[in-house]
Design an enzyme around this catalytic site. Structure first.
Site, PDB file in Angstrom:
ATOM      1  N   GLU A  39       0.846  -1.209   0.000  1.00  0.00           N
ATOM      2  CA  GLU A  39       0.000   0.000   0.000  1.00  0.00           C
ATOM      3  C   GLU A  39       0.882   1.261   0.000  1.00  0.00           C
ATOM      4  OE1 GLU A  39      -1.014   2.759   3.154  1.00  0.00           O
ATOM      5  OE2 GLU A  39      -2.091   0.975   3.852  1.00  0.00           O
ATOM      6  N   HIS A  40       1.886   1.288   0.863  1.00  0.00           N
ATOM      7  CA  HIS A  40       2.792   2.444   0.890  1.00  0.00           C
ATOM      8  C   HIS A  40       3.503   2.615  -0.451  1.00  0.00           C
ATOM      9  CE1 HIS A  40       3.637   3.870   5.188  1.00  0.00           C
ATOM     10  NE2 HIS A  40       2.565   3.123   5.275  1.00  0.00           N
TER      11      HIS A  40
ATOM     12  N   GLU B 158       6.431   3.815  11.870  1.00  0.00           N
ATOM     13  CA  GLU B 158       4.977   3.633  12.017  1.00  0.00           C
ATOM     14  C   GLU B 158       4.711   2.495  13.013  1.00  0.00           C
ATOM     15  OE1 GLU B 158       2.904   2.793   8.346  1.00  0.00           O
ATOM     16  OE2 GLU B 158       0.928   2.992   9.272  1.00  0.00           O
TER      17      GLU B 158
END
Lengths: 428, 426
Positions: free
Chosen positions: A71-72, A143
């Site tokens: 996704e990133h 994160e």
């Protein structure tokens, strides 16, 4: 062909078309809104870590956290960062990965068609390089550490981890610093090619838009791309016992107030469609009856100082796992766990009061209406429902037809001693 | 037609705001109570709304009240506290379904508003004071709420930064109040304070929804019999002065990620003409994903997952936040300072400017798609005593020049660097 689906009571109309390559597109026009919100979602999340790759003959297991990593990385292209494309066109973009979905989205008050094109095109044109994969490990590492310091998140994941023996829902969505170290450009392409075929995806647009214009744009956009039909994706999940893996976990952290979450693992998942909708709504109604702010249990726990306003509860179920979680910040984590369990036990033994059920039913209908004020809710929830063969707009009709008997039998099936577990965060 | 169809009128002791729109399936009511932040009242104010929502004369317990709300198709009732400049705001909010979307046609507004007024105006009383069993419970909960700020390291760091920047000023207080003062509060002195609030606070009541057919003003006059305020409020927030010496504060806890919070003073607040330029400055500095902070701290150096700046509209502050490895502290602080210098040197191009303006425009228009957002935007005008229409605001952003941004950037001064790090970290 575009289908029109009116909801008269709600004064909404939904438009739907399935493209030749299998992509499902939905449009919900919202008059009076400035904003248009669009999500492009694949039925692929953190739990899908064991599958047969496209054109492969054998199943593979991929590193924890790879769906989120992908996704990133999808935002980064050879020559640019797609975030910037959106913001030049006046849109803010984002993405998220859940257990079962990865969604890419934008919201904007201008250049809707141009932003929509950017959204569809960037998700359908991956570019991964060794160098950029390495660079991302530092960002995602931070994160992960951010969530590691977050006591609410740790308690929530702790209770899920307790429930499952093998099911990958027990693994943190972002993985760990160690697991993401194993991710390579090649493994990203394998996942991408398997799970990002249009037939595994849904595009949802909500806002002040013209459905015909959107459908015809997507139609020609997709027709210009050469997708071959893909066979159904084979995903593997080990058989889970009904029993939880661990009964209790205590996490000492740098906090002043303890937290206690209790969970019940769904012993018999596997429902889809209307069955799942009925079950999910039934258990959520039951939780409201048991622990809502109008319940005796809530009053007792609050008066005794065992819970505060952080008290919450929720049930969720997907294709092959489900769980309910209840809990709060508390001064007495052990006592709260015991009390919550005995309240659930007591509730399951007794018949459901029809008047109370009627009241909670009304409350749920009102909350659903309120949720329809939010374009984000509509797009994200509709897609989640769709991936489970449910229809978001069936919520009110199903709520209206649920009987006390339905709720009682759902409760008996879900809340069991062997499916109960506790996770506490306590001051170090 | 105005983007926000806002009608304002004085109605006894409060100002009534009506926003007519057919966008929503529910009606939203928001009541704001405004008074100066002060050490004497901060804790009572933090407690009061929670006591009020715990029982009325007609619905004497939280359970009775919540039962009634459920009957009204799950009307929601919530309270909230906020610091806006030098003011401590108490907010009461209610949201209920518009019956035209339900398979029943009983009007909900009158009943729901009656209940709302009951909570604010008619609290449960015992011997002319609050019910002490309710007050005691809420005191206990408030203590826990204050303690739990510590548990959320981002919120904790923000609180600590504000305390360090304003050590002897009301602005340094947290809206949840002071834990040590809680024991001094009782049912009597809190009730006295409640009466004072009803008589002296500046009160604004907002309605957002499809209200055309209803005479809101008559209902409100009837349900909220508040005395007219004796003196019109002229108080505004004092901007944080720009003469500061840079300070560094470090603290240790057992954590895995360092929280870096940097507080700057900008000298610009909501009522100023330069407010538009401040917004554009902040957007380019750290407000968006195309900003200097995001691109340099995150994308270029991979130091953080988040690196952002936000501004406080009334006191005139800019706060930068980032979560980093302990060992990267000096490097990150240096990069952040360099980005400010770059802004001061005008080291940004037209594309960045235009991109930022577009994004701000987007943000403003999106905010007013949400009833709460709309009220929030309008309320800034009350707090700063400068009402700005959304059209005016959008035009103002559009007109900002490179020179304007440089002028604002030049004024921005670093005040305090706060770093929460792991135990024993270098």
């Amino acid at each position: 062909m575009m289908r029109t689906i009116p909801f008269n009571q709600l004064q909404e109309t939904l438009y739907h078309q399935t493209m030749d390559n299998g992509l499902d597109v939905y449009v919900l026009p919202k008059k009076g809104f400035n904003k248009t919100y669009a999500t492009f979602t694949t039925k692929y999340g953190s739990v899908d870590n064991h599958f047969v790759p496209l054109n492969g003959s054998e199943d593979v297991k991929v590193p924890d956290g790879i769906a989120h990593f992908l996704e990133h990385k999808l935002f980064e292209k050879e020559d640019r960062d797609v975030f910037q494309d959106f913001s030049k066109q006046g849109a803010s973009s984002n993405a998220f990965t859940s257990f079962t979905r990865t969604a890419y989205l934008f919201s904007t008050t201008q250049n809707v068609m141009q932003n929509l094109e950017t959204l569809v095109d960037f998700v359908q044109a991956p570019y991964f390089s060794d160098e950029s994969v390495e660079k991302e490990k530092g960002i995602i590492g931070q994160e992960i550490e951010m969530y590691n310091d977050n006591s609410d998140w740790r308690a929530y994941f702790g209770v899920i981890e307790n429930m499952f023996h093998k099911h990958p829902v027990k693994i943190d969505i972002a993985g760990t610093v160690e697991s993401i170290a194993k991710i390579t450009k090649e493994s990203l392409y394998t996942c991408y090619e398997t799970f990002y075929h249009p037939s595994n995806m849904v595009l949802f647009v909500v806002g002040n838009v013209n459905p015909e214009e959107i459908m015809s744009f997507v139609e020609s956009n997709q027709a210009a791309k050469s997708y071959k039909d893909q066979p159904p994706i084979e995903r593997f999940f080990d058989k889970e016992s009904q029993r939880v893996a661990e009964k209790k976990k205590v996490l000492p952290m740098s906090v002043q107030v303890a937290k206690c979450l209790v969970g019940f693992k769904e012993p018999n998942p596997g429902r889809q469609g209307r069955d799942l909708l009925k079950h999910e709504l039934s258990i959520n109604l039951a939780l409201d009856l048991m622990f809502g702010q109008s319940s005796e249990n809530y009053e007792t726990l609050y008066n005794e100082g065992l819970i505060d306003q952080s008290f919450s509860y929720d049930f969720t179920e997907e294709e092959n796992f489900g769980f309910s979680v209840v809990g709060s910040n508390t001064s007495s984590p052990d006592e709260l766990a015991e009390r919550l369990y005995s309240m659930v036990e007591e509730f399951s033994k007794n018949p459901i009061d029809e008047d109370q059920l009627e009241r909670i039913r009304k409350k749920k209908i009102g909350s659903f209406l309120r949720a329809l004020n939010s374009p984000e809710f509509i797009a994200n929830q509709f897609t989640r429902y769709r991936f489970n063969d449910m229809d978001l707009f069936e919520v009110v009709p199903v709520l209206e037809e649920l009987t006390a008997k339905d709720v009682e039998s759902a409760v008996k099936g879900h809340f069991k001693e062997e499916s109960f577990t506790v996770c506490q965060v306590v001051p170090k | 037609m105005a983007i926000i169809p806002h009608e304002k009128s004085s109605c006894g002791g409060l100002t009534l705001h009506k926003i007519q729109t057919e966008k929503y399936k529910t009606t939203t009511v928001v009541m704001q109570f405004k008074s100066r932040l002060s050490e004497e009242t901060v804790t009572k104010r933090a407690l009061l709304p929670y006591v009020l929502q715990s029982g009325t004369e007609n619905y004497p317990s939280s359970k009775a009240l919540r039962t009634e709300l459920e009957k009204l198709y799950g009307a929601t009732l919530g309270v909230d506290l906020a610091k806006k400049g030098d003011f401590h705001i108490m907010t009461f909010r209610m949201d209920f379904a518009n019956e035209k979307f339900l398979s029943e046609d009983k009007p909900l507004l009158k009943k729901a508003l009656g209940l709302f007024a009951d909570v604010v105006m008619n609290p449960k009383k015992v011997d002319g004071a609050f019910d002490s069993s309710i007050v005691d419970k809420e005191k206990r909960t408030l203590k826990q709420r204050i303690q739990s700020i510590y548990d959320d390291k981002m919120r904790y760091s923000n609180m600590r930064l504000t305390q360090e920047m304003f050590p002897n000023e009301p602005f340094g207080l947290h809206v949840y109040g002071i834990k040590e003062q809680i024991d001094q509060i009782d049912a009597n002195n809190l009730y006295e304070y409640y009466e004072k609030v009803c008589n002296e606070d500046e009160i604004d009541l907002y309605f957002v929804g499809d209200l055309d057919e209803i005479s809101i003003k008559d209902l409100v006059t009837d349900l909220f019999p508040l005395k007219e305020r004796t003196e019109a409020s002229s108080a505004i927030t004092e901007k944080a002065p720009l003469e500061v010496k840079e300070r560094e504060v470090q603290e240790e806890q057992e954590i895995k990620q360092g929280k870096l919070h940097m507080g700057f003073r900008s000298g610009v607040s909501y009522a100023d003409d330069d407010y538009y330029a401040l917004q554009v400055f902040n957007g380019m500095f750290g407000g968006f994903s195309h900003s200097k902070l995001f691109r340099n701290v995150r994308e270029k150096e991979s130091l953080a997952y988040y690196a952002a700046s936000r501004y406080e509209s009334h006191k005139g502050l800019i706060i930068v936040m980032s979560g980093i490895e302990f060992k990267n502290y000096n490097k990150t602080v240096d990069i952040i300072k360099e980005q400010l210098t770059a802004m001061q040197n005008g080291d940004f191009n037209d594309e960045e400017m235009n991109q930022t303006k577009t994004m701000i425009r987007n943000q403003l228009l999106e905010t007013v798609d949400d009833a709460k957002g709309m009220v929030e935007l309008l309320y800034h005008g009350v707090v700063s005593q400068k009402l700005r229409s959304l059209e005016e605001w959008l035009d103002g952003i559009d007109a900002v020049t490179t020179e304007d941004v440089k002028r604002v950037a030049d004024q921005v001064k670093l005040d305090t660097v706060y770093f929460l790090k792991g135990e024993g970290a270098e």
